[in-house]
Design an enzyme around this catalytic site. Sequence first.
Site, short mmCIF file in Angstrom:
data_model
loop_
_atom_site.label_atom_id
_atom_site.label_comp_id
_atom_site.label_asym_id
_atom_site.label_seq_id
_atom_site.Cartn_x
_atom_site.Cartn_y
_atom_site.Cartn_z
N SER A 83 -97.23 11.84 16.12
CA SER A 83 -99.13 13.20 16.46
C SER A 83 -100.30 11.98 15.39
O SER A 83 -101.56 12.71 16.07
CB SER A 83 -99.14 14.26 14.82
OG SER A 83 -98.27 15.36 15.53
N LYS B 212 -102.35 11.38 18.57
CA LYS B 212 -103.18 12.03 19.20
C LYS B 212 -105.09 11.86 18.20
O LYS B 212 -105.50 12.08 19.45
CB LYS B 212 -103.31 13.80 17.79
CG LYS B 212 -102.17 14.80 18.86
CD LYS B 212 -101.36 16.25 17.69
CE LYS B 212 -100.34 16.56 18.37
NZ LYS B 212 -99.24 17.34 16.90
N TYR C 61 -98.15 13.43 27.40
CA TYR C 61 -98.02 13.91 25.51
C TYR C 61 -97.36 13.21 24.90
O TYR C 61 -97.01 11.95 23.73
CB TYR C 61 -98.26 15.30 25.78
CG TYR C 61 -98.44 16.02 24.35
CD1 TYR C 61 -98.81 15.80 22.48
CD2 TYR C 61 -96.81 16.71 23.43
CE1 TYR C 61 -98.98 16.16 21.44
CE2 TYR C 61 -96.27 16.90 21.56
CZ TYR C 61 -97.52 16.26 21.07
OH TYR C 61 -97.38 16.80 20.04
N TYR D 268 -103.07 18.84 8.45
CA TYR D 268 -102.70 20.22 9.19
C TYR D 268 -102.55 21.06 8.40
O TYR D 268 -103.56 21.14 7.33
CB TYR D 268 -101.35 20.30 9.46
CG TYR D 268 -100.64 19.00 10.16
CD1 TYR D 268 -100.74 19.18 11.73
CD2 TYR D 268 -99.84 18.56 10.10
CE1 TYR D 268 -100.96 17.90 13.09
CE2 TYR D 268 -99.63 17.51 11.17
CZ TYR D 268 -100.63 17.24 12.69
OH TYR D 268 -100.05 16.36 13.43
N VAL E 145 -94.57 12.78 12.22
CA VAL E 145 -93.05 12.87 11.79
C VAL E 145 -92.68 11.61 12.05
O VAL E 145 -90.84 11.78 11.33
CB VAL E 145 -92.75 14.18 12.57
CG1 VAL E 145 -93.44 15.74 12.24
CG2 VAL E 145 -92.43 14.13 14.05
O1 DON Z 1 -95.11 17.21 18.73
C1 DON Z 1 -94.07 16.68 18.31
O2 DON Z 1 -93.87 17.72 17.83
C2 DON Z 1 -94.04 15.79 17.43
N1 DON Z 1 -94.47 14.66 19.13
C3 DON Z 1 -95.85 15.47 16.77
C4 DON Z 1 -95.56 16.44 15.83
C5 DON Z 1 -96.45 15.64 14.44
O3 DON Z 1 -96.09 14.03 14.17
C6 DON Z 1 -97.07 16.48 12.96
N2 DON Z 1 -97.16 15.48 12.48
N3 DON Z 1 -97.03 15.06 11.37
#
Ligand code: DON
Length: 317
Positions: free
Chosen positions: A74, A77, A200, A252, A270
């Site tokens: 993320s 993003k 994405y 978040y 993550v």
């Molecule tokens: O779309 C997802 O769920 C993952 N590619 C990214 C989520 C993420 O990194 C949330 N961060 N803490």
Amino acid sequence: MIDSPSTPLSPGELQGLLDTLVKEAPRCFGEGRVASYIPALAEVEPDQFGIAICHADGHVQYAGDAETPFSIQSISKVHALVLAMQRLTPEEIWTRVGREPSGQAFNSIVQLEVENGIPRNPFINAGALMVTDMLTSRLVMPQHTLREQVRRLAADPTIDFDERVARSEMDHKARNAALAYLMQAYGNIQSDVELVLDTYFHNCALSMNCIQLARSFAFLANRGTNPNDGTQVFSEIQTRQMNALLLTCGLYDAAGDFAWRVGLPGKSGVGGGIVAILPRRMSICVWSPRLDSYGNSIAGRHALEGLVSGLRFTPMG
Ligand code: DON
């Protein structure tokens, strides 16, 4: 002589602080788990820790596993939103995605239906998919352009996608696909949903180390100018706006707790990375794969708390 509380640390003292944080990190290795809902991420050795800082003049200091590449997830993003803010008008962006904290898990679908397919902010998954749609509907080669953007920000042409992670995300896309198709049902997605998802997932699957990530965020600590190549990435106003959004929405439903403990704009992923900005001073990247229940690195957050106290200076203090 007694130091004033805001005296910056010398490079040697700062290096000592980074080395201490590396020594202390294993205390957190008993807690949390590596992300497993993306199977390719579950294979990472959990007990690793790296930290890197990029000063506003581009000078880098690091310690621990700062040269080990990991999946930025993320954190990407932010890079995508930078590209959108460079190419689209504020109205084109902020009528399709909000700027408020969601107070919900990063991949929650509940709020999206209640709020008519307009995501709360660009850092939850729905918001990032929306930003990705803004880019895919305008760019000829969106994936390539996003990768070039990150390479330019970090001044490092070797940065690339981990195709195995991108494929793993595509194979387990159900939740993100649900978010994207729901937004399409509200008429808020303009390009092909599968292309948006693929773009994405690739962006999330960029593989970078702490040094590269800290460098790619240094412009946010330098009034919008990338110290790595001297280019103006953002205006001062855009820099302030991005840092405000990172402070309120970057972690978040744990954004409030992170602001309480660390007090810096930040963005987590993550893969275990967290990037934070000390405005006008430095960008920081920490990485350790074990996550708390919100999807944020436990040892990473701990180290940022230690760094901020050790620096004897915070914007909130
Ligand atoms: O779309 C997802 O769920 C993952 N590619 C990214 C989520 C993420 O990194 C949330 N961060 N803490």
